[in-house]
Write a protein that holds these residues in place. Sequence first.
Motif, short mmCIF file in Angstrom:
data_model
loop_
_atom_site.label_atom_id
_atom_site.label_comp_id
_atom_site.label_asym_id
_atom_site.label_seq_id
_atom_site.Cartn_x
_atom_site.Cartn_y
_atom_site.Cartn_z
N PHE A 1 0.15 -0.91 0.60
CA PHE A 1 0.45 0.12 -0.11
C PHE A 1 0.64 1.13 -0.25
O PHE A 1 2.06 1.57 0.10
CB PHE A 1 -0.76 0.08 1.04
N THR A 2 -0.12 2.30 -0.28
CA THR A 2 0.96 3.81 -0.17
C THR A 2 0.39 4.34 0.40
O THR A 2 -1.47 4.20 0.85
CB THR A 2 1.07 4.43 -1.41
N ALA A 3 0.36 4.91 1.34
CA ALA A 3 -0.33 5.91 2.36
C ALA A 3 0.47 7.15 2.38
O ALA A 3 1.06 7.65 2.56
CB ALA A 3 0.05 5.38 3.99
N MET A 4 -1.11 8.53 2.23
CA MET A 4 -0.89 9.41 1.99
C MET A 4 -1.05 10.80 3.76
O MET A 4 -2.57 10.35 3.88
CB MET A 4 -1.11 10.25 1.37
N MET A 5 0.40 10.69 4.11
CA MET A 5 -0.30 11.74 5.71
C MET A 5 -0.41 12.98 5.67
O MET A 5 -0.40 13.35 4.54
CB MET A 5 1.31 11.54 6.00
N PRO A 6 -0.91 13.11 6.50
CA PRO A 6 -2.23 15.12 6.84
C PRO A 6 -0.79 15.54 5.85
O PRO A 6 -1.17 16.60 5.48
CB PRO A 6 -2.72 14.70 8.01
N ASP A 7 0.66 15.43 6.10
CA ASP A 7 1.56 16.85 6.36
C ASP A 7 1.81 16.36 4.63
O ASP A 7 3.28 17.43 4.38
CB ASP A 7 2.01 16.44 6.61
N GLY A 8 1.42 16.04 3.25
CA GLY A 8 2.21 15.62 2.30
C GLY A 8 3.37 14.51 2.26
O GLY A 8 3.25 14.08 1.27
N GLN A 9 3.48 13.74 3.06
CA GLN A 9 4.33 12.76 3.26
C GLN A 9 3.80 11.15 2.82
O GLN A 9 2.27 11.28 2.88
CB GLN A 9 5.43 12.40 4.37
N ARG A 10 4.68 10.79 1.85
CA ARG A 10 3.90 9.11 0.90
C ARG A 10 5.10 8.40 1.30
O ARG A 10 6.45 8.17 1.32
CB ARG A 10 4.05 9.58 -0.40
N ILE A 11 4.14 7.01 1.50
CA ILE A 11 5.12 6.02 2.73
C ILE A 11 4.23 5.18 1.78
O ILE A 11 3.40 5.22 1.14
CB ILE A 11 4.45 5.36 4.48
#
Length: 266
Positions: A155-165
Amino acid sequence: MNSKSGFITMLGTGNALVTQCYNTCFTLHSASGALLLVDAGGGNGILRQLEKAGISYADIHDLFVTHAHTDHLLGCVWMMRMALQFGHPLRVWSHEKVLTLLADICHAILPSKEAQGIGTLVTMHRLEDGDRFEVGDIRLQCFDIHSTKERQFGFTAMMPDGQRICCLGDEPFSPLCKQYAESADWLMSEAFCLYEDRERFQPYEKHHSTVLDAARLAEELGIKNLILYHTEDKTLETRKQRYTAEAKIAFSGHVWVPDDLERITL
């Protein structure tokens, strides 16, 4: 660190047959309190790991399961049991085979009074390749990693601060997944052992990667931070130092080799 960042808690970092650490699983937290558990290891040790990490099982309402191997799936049965027994809603996200297996296991081994809560208290959410879903303010997209052994989702996760995991699962990278991983802020990659230890641990025969393989991939993809996990447990005393050193041979970004229960600030 950015005050808007979240963090990852590595509940376990080991491969399927470890005894000196727990099987790979982790929680993803946003700064606002959104919380996702990814896999749960191979047994009720997940409850101990959560307790040690200071995370209440009752606060976990979303569980993403990558695939149906025992070291990722069976701990999920315990998370479902706790939710069913104590009345805590739990959403389980995965592909159809995982969800069917989990439901069948629970109906087979749990008291019928508890198992009847599957579908109401514990809800199963079937995902297909490329589907998107949200856990609080974390926006996620799953993808098929094109495993040769068992259907598996990363999966990819887009965090609220814009960082992508980007979490790649626990098998070697497929070029078909490049669109999800390229230029990610954080790449989570399995690294079964050091490349220099490949004859001892035989990662390629088990369809896994080495630290050097993961590092080369991260450099090619333009990754900023590389997290290595799903490792052997025979070198734990030197794992952080030696894995980091080998990764730095090929990767110019930041390298993270977490121990069980270690928190990584995003």
